[in-house]
Each structure stands twice: as structure tokens, then as C-alpha cells.
Design a protein around this motif. Sequence first.
Motif, PDB file in Angstrom:
ATOM      1  N   ILE A  83      48.813  -1.947  30.385  1.00  0.00           N
ATOM      2  CA  ILE A  83      48.568  -1.856  28.990  1.00  0.00           C
ATOM      3  C   ILE A  83      47.140  -1.529  28.850  1.00  0.00           C
ATOM      4  N   LEU A  84      46.410  -2.010  29.765  1.00  0.00           N
ATOM      5  CA  LEU A  84      44.777  -1.868  29.855  1.00  0.00           C
ATOM      6  C   LEU A  84      44.215  -0.864  30.553  1.00  0.00           C
ATOM      7  N   HIS A  85      43.357  -0.009  30.149  1.00  0.00           N
ATOM      8  CA  HIS A  85      42.602   0.788  30.896  1.00  0.00           C
ATOM      9  C   HIS A  85      40.948   0.574  30.793  1.00  0.00           C
ATOM     10  N   LEU A  86      40.435  -0.243  31.592  1.00  0.00           N
ATOM     11  CA  LEU A  86      39.135  -1.024  31.485  1.00  0.00           C
ATOM     12  C   LEU A  86      38.052   0.008  32.062  1.00  0.00           C
ATOM     13  N   THR A  87      37.220   0.668  31.259  1.00  0.00           N
ATOM     14  CA  THR A  87      36.135   1.495  31.911  1.00  0.00           C
ATOM     15  C   THR A  87      34.722   1.100  31.382  1.00  0.00           C
ATOM     16  N   GLY A  88      34.682  -0.143  30.504  1.00  0.00           N
ATOM     17  CA  GLY A  88      33.429  -0.425  30.118  1.00  0.00           C
ATOM     18  C   GLY A  88      33.221   0.171  28.683  1.00  0.00           C
ATOM     19  N   GLN A  89      32.183  -0.144  28.186  1.00  0.00           N
ATOM     20  CA  GLN A  89      31.760   0.618  26.869  1.00  0.00           C
ATOM     21  C   GLN A  89      30.236   0.651  26.769  1.00  0.00           C
ATOM     22  N   VAL A  90      29.821   1.586  26.142  1.00  0.00           N
ATOM     23  CA  VAL A  90      28.107   1.621  25.963  1.00  0.00           C
ATOM     24  C   VAL A  90      28.076   1.659  24.431  1.00  0.00           C
ATOM     25  N   ASP A  91      27.491   0.821  23.868  1.00  0.00           N
ATOM     26  CA  ASP A  91      26.948   0.317  22.481  1.00  0.00           C
ATOM     27  C   ASP A  91      25.558   1.102  22.361  1.00  0.00           C
ATOM     28  N   PHE A  92      25.517   1.719  21.173  1.00  0.00           N
ATOM     29  CA  PHE A  92      24.082   2.453  20.653  1.00  0.00           C
ATOM     30  C   PHE A  92      23.846   2.242  19.355  1.00  0.00           C
ATOM     31  N   GLY A  93      22.900   2.623  18.746  1.00  0.00           N
ATOM     32  CA  GLY A  93      22.561   2.698  17.327  1.00  0.00           C
ATOM     33  C   GLY A  93      21.524   1.733  16.735  1.00  0.00           C
ATOM     34  N   LEU A  94      21.889   0.866  15.712  1.00  0.00           N
ATOM     35  CA  LEU A  94      20.986  -0.130  14.921  1.00  0.00           C
ATOM     36  C   LEU A  94      20.366  -1.160  16.053  1.00  0.00           C
ATOM     37  N   ASP A  95      19.015  -1.328  16.213  1.00  0.00           N
ATOM     38  CA  ASP A  95      18.278  -2.169  17.216  1.00  0.00           C
ATOM     39  C   ASP A  95      19.032  -3.523  16.778  1.00  0.00           C
ATOM     40  N   SER A  96      19.064  -3.798  15.522  1.00  0.00           N
ATOM     41  CA  SER A  96      19.495  -5.342  15.007  1.00  0.00           C
ATOM     42  C   SER A  96      20.578  -5.679  15.586  1.00  0.00           C
ATOM     43  N   LYS A  97      21.813  -4.732  15.456  1.00  0.00           N
ATOM     44  CA  LYS A  97      23.044  -4.926  15.740  1.00  0.00           C
ATOM     45  C   LYS A  97      23.063  -5.230  17.367  1.00  0.00           C
ATOM     46  N   LEU A  98      22.305  -4.310  18.051  1.00  0.00           N
ATOM     47  CA  LEU A  98      22.665  -4.442  19.681  1.00  0.00           C
ATOM     48  C   LEU A  98      21.700  -5.791  19.915  1.00  0.00           C
ATOM     49  N   ALA A  99      20.778  -6.222  19.312  1.00  0.00           N
ATOM     50  CA  ALA A  99      20.254  -7.609  19.707  1.00  0.00           C
ATOM     51  C   ALA A  99      21.185  -8.495  19.277  1.00  0.00           C
ATOM     52  N   ALA A 100      22.002  -8.416  18.313  1.00  0.00           N
ATOM     53  CA  ALA A 100      23.061  -9.522  17.773  1.00  0.00           C
ATOM     54  C   ALA A 100      24.132  -9.552  18.821  1.00  0.00           C
ATOM     55  N   ILE A 101      24.597  -8.484  19.333  1.00  0.00           N
ATOM     56  CA  ILE A 101      25.790  -8.112  20.380  1.00  0.00           C
ATOM     57  C   ILE A 101      25.211  -8.785  21.541  1.00  0.00           C
ATOM     58  N   ALA A 102      24.026  -8.491  22.017  1.00  0.00           N
ATOM     59  CA  ALA A 102      23.648  -8.939  23.517  1.00  0.00           C
ATOM     60  C   ALA A 102      23.727 -10.671  23.122  1.00  0.00           C
ATOM     61  N   ALA A 103      23.009 -11.052  22.249  1.00  0.00           N
ATOM     62  CA  ALA A 103      22.849 -12.609  21.911  1.00  0.00           C
ATOM     63  C   ALA A 103      24.301 -13.211  22.119  1.00  0.00           C
ATOM     64  N   ALA A 104      25.335 -12.591  21.191  1.00  0.00           N
ATOM     65  CA  ALA A 104      26.388 -13.203  21.177  1.00  0.00           C
ATOM     66  C   ALA A 104      27.337 -13.389  22.302  1.00  0.00           C
ATOM     67  N   VAL A 105      27.324 -12.186  23.123  1.00  0.00           N
ATOM     68  CA  VAL A 105      28.141 -12.053  24.447  1.00  0.00           C
ATOM     69  C   VAL A 105      27.512 -12.961  25.245  1.00  0.00           C
ATOM     70  N   ARG A 106      26.168 -12.891  25.486  1.00  0.00           N
ATOM     71  CA  ARG A 106      25.601 -13.948  26.328  1.00  0.00           C
ATOM     72  C   ARG A 106      25.984 -15.487  26.162  1.00  0.00           C
ATOM     73  N   GLU A 107      26.003 -15.849  24.696  1.00  0.00           N
ATOM     74  CA  GLU A 107      26.126 -17.087  24.431  1.00  0.00           C
ATOM     75  C   GLU A 107      27.661 -17.410  24.699  1.00  0.00           C
ATOM     76  N   ALA A 108      28.673 -16.651  24.578  1.00  0.00           N
ATOM     77  CA  ALA A 108      30.020 -16.696  25.135  1.00  0.00           C
ATOM     78  C   ALA A 108      30.205 -16.588  26.448  1.00  0.00           C
ATOM     79  N   GLY A 109      29.186 -16.567  27.377  1.00  0.00           N
ATOM     80  CA  GLY A 109      29.525 -16.410  28.913  1.00  0.00           C
ATOM     81  C   GLY A 109      29.689 -15.070  29.219  1.00  0.00           C
ATOM     82  N   GLY A 110      29.486 -13.902  28.615  1.00  0.00           N
ATOM     83  CA  GLY A 110      29.903 -12.407  29.022  1.00  0.00           C
ATOM     84  C   GLY A 110      28.708 -11.906  29.630  1.00  0.00           C
ATOM     85  N   VAL A 111      29.029 -10.961  30.243  1.00  0.00           N
ATOM     86  CA  VAL A 111      27.786 -10.117  30.854  1.00  0.00           C
ATOM     87  C   VAL A 111      27.640  -8.705  30.250  1.00  0.00           C
TER      88      VAL A 111
END
Length: 376
Positions: A83-111
Amino acid sequence: MHSAFDVAVVGAGIFGLATAAELAERGKRVAIVDRFGSGHPATSSTGRSRGIRIAYDHPFYVTLAMDAIRRWRALEDASGEQILHLTGQVDFGLDSKLAAIAAAVREAGGVIDELDAAGLSRKLPHLLSAPEDKGLFHAQAGTVLSDTGMAALKAKVLAQDVALFEPERVVAIEPGDPTLVVTEKRRIHAETVVIAAGPWSGALLDQLGIVVPLAPSIAQVTFIAAPELVDQPGIGEWGGDGEGLGGVYGHPVPGIGYKIAFSTGQKGWSPDVAEWQADPQEQARLFAWLDRRMPEFPRQVRLTQRHPWTMTPDGDFIVDRAGPIVLACGCSGHAFKFGPALGPLVADGKQAHPLLARDRTSLTGRTVAADDAITR
Ligand SMILES: Cc1cc2nc3c(=O)[nH]c(=O)nc-3n(C[C@H](O)[C@H](O)[C@H](O)COP(=O)(O)OP(=O)(O)OC[C@H]3O[C@@H](n4cnc5c(N)ncnc54)[C@H](O)[C@@H]3O)c2cc1C
């Protein structure tokens, strides 16, 4: 025909099936009624693949996505299907959005790793990037083979003795003790009724005096023949390219190609209008984006699919309760990945999280433009 259940679920899309599976596991007697039957092109959960990522700008969704990956894996074990095919993801675009994503992922214990322009080019050789561009990469992302996932979830539900009535339309709901659900063929009594009717949820809830701002629109995805990209990461562009178009997202789908699409719905859509033929203009718009950002990306189209999704003004779902009615709707174009993890959220039969409340301030008095971009 009369029958009695603990819970009646309206809709056998990803929300409805996941809810029914969880309720049955908790020992409830459950009925699901679905108007079209799963797999019909007019429904949101139809199609070969959906992107999955933990890259969200709120820890609630990050945690939910991590739980979803565990639950999809358990469904793979139970069904024997990939069901899953996990190859990772690259996010790009708005700096403010990228910063918010990085903060939220780390807060939730993700890498999640930060990429400079050189790192972006290494991860996504097809992407044209400027020296000042930045990106993110995380590994817990890729593709859900959604048709297979739906089939596995449906098999689980049927094995749990859930009563599934499809194709069959719910025509009226009369709240009470118990609540009466009237379909084209039968009358169902249930203590609780879950409205998981995707693009039709707004109309059903309106009839019950529960008003929530939902805007169904059509979205089109294109699969490009590119077997050489099958192990490449998915992409997520945030904020579009400055031309007000919304971003582009994509992921590799084994056996089909690389799926790529805009994160905007194309236009408002009345759910009762049969309008799911591929639109060549949407494909031309996508190719124009590829010309600008990924000129070397392959162009041979394998498949185009076009289905509805349903936006809320703030891009968050609605999972909440009003008397005997539980709302599980407002997918905002990004619910599928959460698959079996949506079940426990809805099965608890209460407001799942303040973000998903039906009376949150970001919904009250607001409407949504059908072609708003996915912001979560
Ligand atoms: C093209 C496209 C690409 C997408 N890409 C992604 C992605 O990459 N990642 C991701 O996570 N999400 C993605 N999504 C969003 C995701 O697919 C949806 O959020 C999800 O499928 C919504 O499921 P649902 O159960 O709410 O709705 P649906 O799947 O539409 O289910 C609702 C069901 O209710 C039934 N129904 C309606 N009215 C009645 C009635 N009166 N009586 C009985 N039954 C009724 C319908 O027949 C339908 O089967 C995408 C969506 C689309 C369309």
C-alpha cells in the motif's frame, strides 16, 4: 425494511471506511451506506495514488501522519498487499512555510533535513533552482497506492461484519433517540450517525440545520511515464510560483508513472454534476509549470484522473459532534494519507481536536473560494 445499529455511517470513502473499521473493532454494530459505491469517479477517495508526508506545519497533523504510516503498514501485513511506497519528499517554496514545517515536524519528534540550493539540486536534479533557494527533505513520505489501500480497508470492514449498503443513497436523516436514516431502499435506526459524505456533506448537514462552509471543487492529476523516477522523492511546492497558481505536488507511483498536479482545485463543482472527464487545459497549465521549473522532466502522459475534493476556509478538516450527528468532512484535499488513522479520530464521537472544531473562529462567517490552494 427496518434495521437497528449502534452507528450508521453515511459515505464509504476513506473517512467512512476508516471510521467503520475502528467502530467495529470497538464492538459496535455498524452500517455504512454509500451512494455511488467506492471507486466511482465522482468520489474523492478514488484514484490510483495519493501523496503521503509528515511535512505539515502543525504537530497535530505530523503526529497523525506518523500514526497513519504505522496503520497502513499493519493493513499491508493483514492484506498481503503493498500500500505504501515511501521514497521521501522534498518541500520547497515559501521560506516561512518551510520554517513552520521544520518546527512542527521536530516538535512532533520527526526527522527533517534542511537543504540549500545545492542540496535541492542533488535531491531533485530536474528542478531549476536559484542560489538563494532552500528546501526540506524527509524520509517518511511518498505514495499511498490508494485503490489498493481502499480495497484492503473495505475487506477489513466486511470481515468485521459491518453492513455495507452500496450503491444506495441516504435521502433523509431524522435526529432522535434513535436517529432515523432513510435511504432509497431501507430505514436504519442508529444511536449515532456519522456524516462522511465528502463533497455532499454540506448539503446533508444543511438539511439538519448544521451549517459549515464547505466548497467542493474538481482536481486533476497527471501520471507521467517515468520508470526511472520510481525511487525518486515526492515533491511539495508551497505557495506557488508567484503567479497565484498554488503549488505543485507529485510522487512516484510504481507501475504507472510519476504523478504530478496542482494543489489547487480547478474550479467550483456542484457534486451532482457528472463532470470528471480529463481537462486538456489543466494539463497544458501543468506542462507550462514544468517548462518553467523542470524543463528536463519527462512528458509522456500515461493517465489523467479527475475527482472532487472539498475545501474548508482554513484547510483543516471538520471532525466534531452535534447531538447524535458526528461530522467527518471538509477533507480540504489532503485527508487520504491519514487513512486508517482517521478512524479513531471519528470513532470517539466528539470534537477530535480544536483545529477540527465545527465552530472554530477560522470557519465562522467565512466562505471559501473553491479554487483555494491546499495550505496544510
Ligand atoms: C485528484 C485528487 C488528488 C488528491 N491528492 C491527495 C494526496 O496526494 N494526499 C492526500 O492525503 N489526499 C489527497 N486528496 C484528498 C483525498 O483524496 C480526500 O481528502 C479524501 O479522499 C476524502 O475522503 P472522504 O471520505 O471525505 O470523501 P469521499 O471519498 O468522496 O467519500 C464520500 C462518500 O460519500 C458518499 N455519499 C455522498 N452522499 C451520499 C448520500 N446522500 N448517501 C450515501 N452516500 C453518500 C459518496 O458516494 C462517497 O463515496 C486528493 C483528492 C483528489 C480528488
